[in-house]
Structure formats: C-alpha cells, structure tokens
Write a protein that holds these residues in place. Structure first.
Motif, PDB file in Angstrom:
ATOM      1  N   GLU A   1      11.663   1.548  32.370  1.00 37.49           N
ATOM      2  CA  GLU A   1      12.096   2.796  33.004  1.00 37.49           C
ATOM      3  C   GLU A   1      12.241   3.907  31.973  1.00 37.49           C
ATOM      4  O   GLU A   1      11.858   5.056  32.209  1.00 37.49           O
ATOM      5  N   LEU A   2      12.803   3.558  30.817  1.00 36.82           N
ATOM      6  CA  LEU A   2      12.985   4.554  29.757  1.00 36.82           C
ATOM      7  C   LEU A   2      11.633   5.065  29.258  1.00 36.82           C
ATOM      8  O   LEU A   2      11.451   6.275  29.060  1.00 36.82           O
ATOM      9  N   ALA A   3      10.685   4.159  29.086  1.00 44.12           N
ATOM     10  CA  ALA A   3       9.355   4.560  28.624  1.00 44.12           C
ATOM     11  C   ALA A   3       8.672   5.461  29.648  1.00 44.12           C
ATOM     12  O   ALA A   3       8.035   6.461  29.296  1.00 44.12           O
ATOM     13  N   ALA A   4       8.810   5.130  30.921  1.00 43.47           N
ATOM     14  CA  ALA A   4       8.212   5.957  31.979  1.00 43.47           C
ATOM     15  C   ALA A   4       8.849   7.338  32.008  1.00 43.47           C
ATOM     16  O   ALA A   4       8.165   8.355  32.205  1.00 43.47           O
ATOM     17  N   ALA A   5      10.169   7.397  31.798  1.00 43.17           N
ATOM     18  CA  ALA A   5      10.860   8.687  31.779  1.00 43.17           C
ATOM     19  C   ALA A   5      10.441   9.521  30.574  1.00 43.17           C
ATOM     20  O   ALA A   5      10.272  10.740  30.678  1.00 43.17           O
ATOM     21  N   GLU A   6      10.281   8.888  29.422  1.00 42.67           N
ATOM     22  CA  GLU A   6       9.855   9.616  28.228  1.00 42.67           C
ATOM     23  C   GLU A   6       8.478  10.238  28.440  1.00 42.67           C
ATOM     24  O   GLU A   6       8.229  11.384  28.050  1.00 42.67           O
ATOM     25  N   GLU A   7       7.568   9.485  29.059  1.00 38.63           N
ATOM     26  CA  GLU A   7       6.240  10.019  29.331  1.00 38.63           C
ATOM     27  C   GLU A   7       6.309  11.177  30.321  1.00 38.63           C
ATOM     28  O   GLU A   7       5.653  12.208  30.150  1.00 38.63           O
ATOM     29  N   LEU A   8       7.140  11.032  31.364  1.00 38.72           N
ATOM     30  CA  LEU A   8       7.264  12.079  32.372  1.00 38.72           C
ATOM     31  C   LEU A   8       7.913  13.329  31.790  1.00 38.72           C
ATOM     32  O   LEU A   8       7.519  14.462  32.123  1.00 38.72           O
TER      33      LEU A   8
END
Length: 356
Positions: free
Chosen positions: A334-341
């Motif tokens: 989730e953190l990685a997806a948020a960083e990309e977004l």
C-alpha cells in the motif's frame, strides 16, 4: 432472504440526533410477516403506527430501503407527524432485522496513525479506499499527522480563486488538490486534527449523502461532547459549536463498494497566516468563527484545555469503545502504491492546476 418459518428477527437503528427505531418481524413465503415497529420516537396520531406496520406487512423481503420507505409514506394518513424518526429510519431498522443492512460492529476495524507529506496523505486516501473496495483491506480509521504547512483544496476548486500562491511560496506552504469536493483547508503541524474513514459501502447503503455524513461523524461528535465541547452536526458537512465552525467533512464513493469520508478540525490555528495564503471572503470568515485576522482559531484547544495528542487519544478510544477496532498499519504494498500515486498525480502541476 430465506424464510424464517415464523422465527422472530430483530433490528435496530438509532437516528443521528433523533430516536431509536426497532423492527421485529419474520419472513413467510419471501414476504415480511408479523411486523412490529417500536422505539422511543414520537408519533401522532397513535393510529399512524398501524399505518406503518400495515404498509410493511406482506412486502417482499428483498425490497430495498427506498421501496420500503415509499410504501410507508403512501400508507401514512395525511395528518401523521413523525418526530425523531422517518420512514427511511424504519426501512433501515427493517433491513437490519433481515440481516441485509450493516452496522459498525459487523466489521473488524483497523486504526492507523502516522506522519506523511501532504501528497502522501492524499495518495494513501485513494489507495486505502480502493483496497477496501477490492476486499484486500478491512474497514479502516486513519489519523493524519502533518509534516509541513499545507493548503488542501477541494477537487472542484479553482487554484487562483482560492489560493495566494505568492504568499504560499513566501511562507513555505505547500498546495495540493484532493480527490473529494468541498472547500480549501489550511493546516500546520500540530494545528489540526484530521482523519479518514475507509468504510464499506454497505455501512451507508440505505442512507442518502446527507444522512451518511451525520452517521459517519456521530462517533466524533460524542468524543468531542465527552471532552466538554458543545459540538453539533451542521448539514451538509460541518462540525460546529456555539463558537463557530470546528471542522468540515468530505466524501467520495468508489466503484466496487467503499466510501472515503475524511474530516479536518481546527485544534489551534494561526488565522493571520491562513488569511495571507487563502483568498477568504468576509462571509466565509464569519462561517469559520474568525472575528479578526489576529485571532487564533482554537475551538478544540480552548474548549477542552487538552493537548492535541490527548484529544486524539480520546477520540480513538471513543471510536473503539463504540465500534471496535485494533491497531493496524499501512502495508508495504500500500505504501509503495501511494508513493507512486503521489509522484505521478498529487505532486504534479497537471493535477493541481486541473482547474486554474
């Protein structure tokens, strides 16, 4: 809905700011039977209660809340007065008895907390809401901690109409755009209390938008009341007190079945700086309870006398006492997806200036 063979089914719904409605019934041949509606509401004339139960008797057990409420309205005599409840409230109680309308305790909630950049907070909102909608995350309450001053404008606001970008650059205030509507928020570390709910759509399935705002904010109002603040819900999306506005909420509904509901409340805000960075008219200032540019906006701090951390701790305790919940965390995925977004959307000029 399977037949219950006359077995009693029981459902309850407490109207926000109103009364308790209780439905007891059974299901025979796919239809409601032996319907009894009770509660601490007020209803005149007395015979109108019979109108309500007669309207429900024989209705399909698969009927949605809109259909049930409409049937009740058609059956009510013209002089009927419902006080503290509504046909919609009765419909929700009936559907809870049938087991097709959910309540808070039907879910296992997680409670999160953590400091992030403004863009990461917005990205996490989107990511976590979509994870709940997809069934990969359970319902979640997340408290935000701000790492810098920021203005968060609503999805449909104009940057140039709302924000003085030169003043923001001078004062080190970052400007970001969120995915929900509503007005601009000015925040600084330690000055506000912000949280997000990522809730299954089933929790508010039988409510219109207005009712869902009040429903999802009710626990917070209780927490504030218990701390001595005369907080009330002010439609459509404000939390207010006798001293003016305390905070505001915004929502977004996600395909697949999730509701993002987030709230920002003023704990102790620098109104002078806020007026420099936001283009706020007199009417809006009055709504926020600001008497002058030099005044600090501190409804939570001044009315409770508590440190911000203590206020947040009490709010978390109220939520878990009422609805359950355990400490959780954002997963690495989730953190990685948020960083990309955050990098591809929430920090870009294209997103911020989508409405100039």
């Amino acid at each position: 809905m399977a037949d219950t063979g006359g077995q009693a089914m029981h459902g309850e719904y407490k109207v926000i700011g109103g009364k308790l409605v209780v439905a007891d019934l059974s299901v025979t041949d796919g239809r409601l039977a032996d319907v009894r509606i009770s509660g601490d509401f007020f209803l005149e004339p007395d015979e109108a209660l019979g109108d309500i139960t007669a309207a429900l008797e024989g209705m399909a057990a698969t009927a949605d809340a809109v259909t049930l409420a409409a049937a009740i309205r058609r059956a009510l005599r013209p002089d009927a007065m419902l006080m503290g409840f509504s046909p919609e409230a009765v419909a929700i109680a009936v559907r809870r008895a049938l087991g097709v309308a959910r309540s808070w305790r039907d879910y296992e909630w997680q409670v999160l907390d953590g400091i992030q950049t403004p863009a990461m907070h917005l990205a996490l909102d989107d990511v976590l809401a979509r994870e709940v909608a997809a069934g990969r995350r359970g319902p979640t309450l997340r408290f935000w901690q701000w790492d810098r001053p920021a203005i968060i404008i609503g999805n449909f606001q104009s940057v140039q109409n709302e924000v003085d970008m030169a003043a923001c650059a001078r004062l080190g205030v970052q400007v970001v755009r969120r995915v929900t509507g509503g007005g601009a928020m000015f925040v600084e570390p330690g000055s506000t209390i912000t949280w997000s709910l990522y809730a299954p759509a089933d929790l508010v399935a039988d409510m219109d938008f207005g009712a869902s705002y009040a429903f999802l904010d009710a626990w917070a109002l209780k927490a504030l009341n218990d701390m001595g603040i005369d907080a009330v819900y002010k439609p459509l999306n404000d939390i207010a007190s006798s001293r003016g506005k305390i905070g505001g909420a915004a929502q977004k509904r996600y395909a697949g079945g999730a509701v993002l509901h987030h709230v920002t409340m003023a704990y102790d805000m620098d109104a002078d700086k806020m007026m420099q960075v936001l283009r706020i008219g007199r009417e809006k200032l009055s709504d926020k309870g600001i008497a002058s540019a030099a005044k600090r906006v501190d409804p939570v701090r001044s009315q409770t006398g508590l440190e911000r951390a203590e206020v947040m701790a009490r709010m978390k305790a109220t939520f878990t006492d009422l609805h359950g919940g355990s400490d959780g965390q954002v997963t690495p995925a989730e953190l990685a997806a948020a960083e990309e977004l955050a990098a591809t959307k929430f920090t870009t000029d294209g997103w911020l200036h989508r409405l100039p």
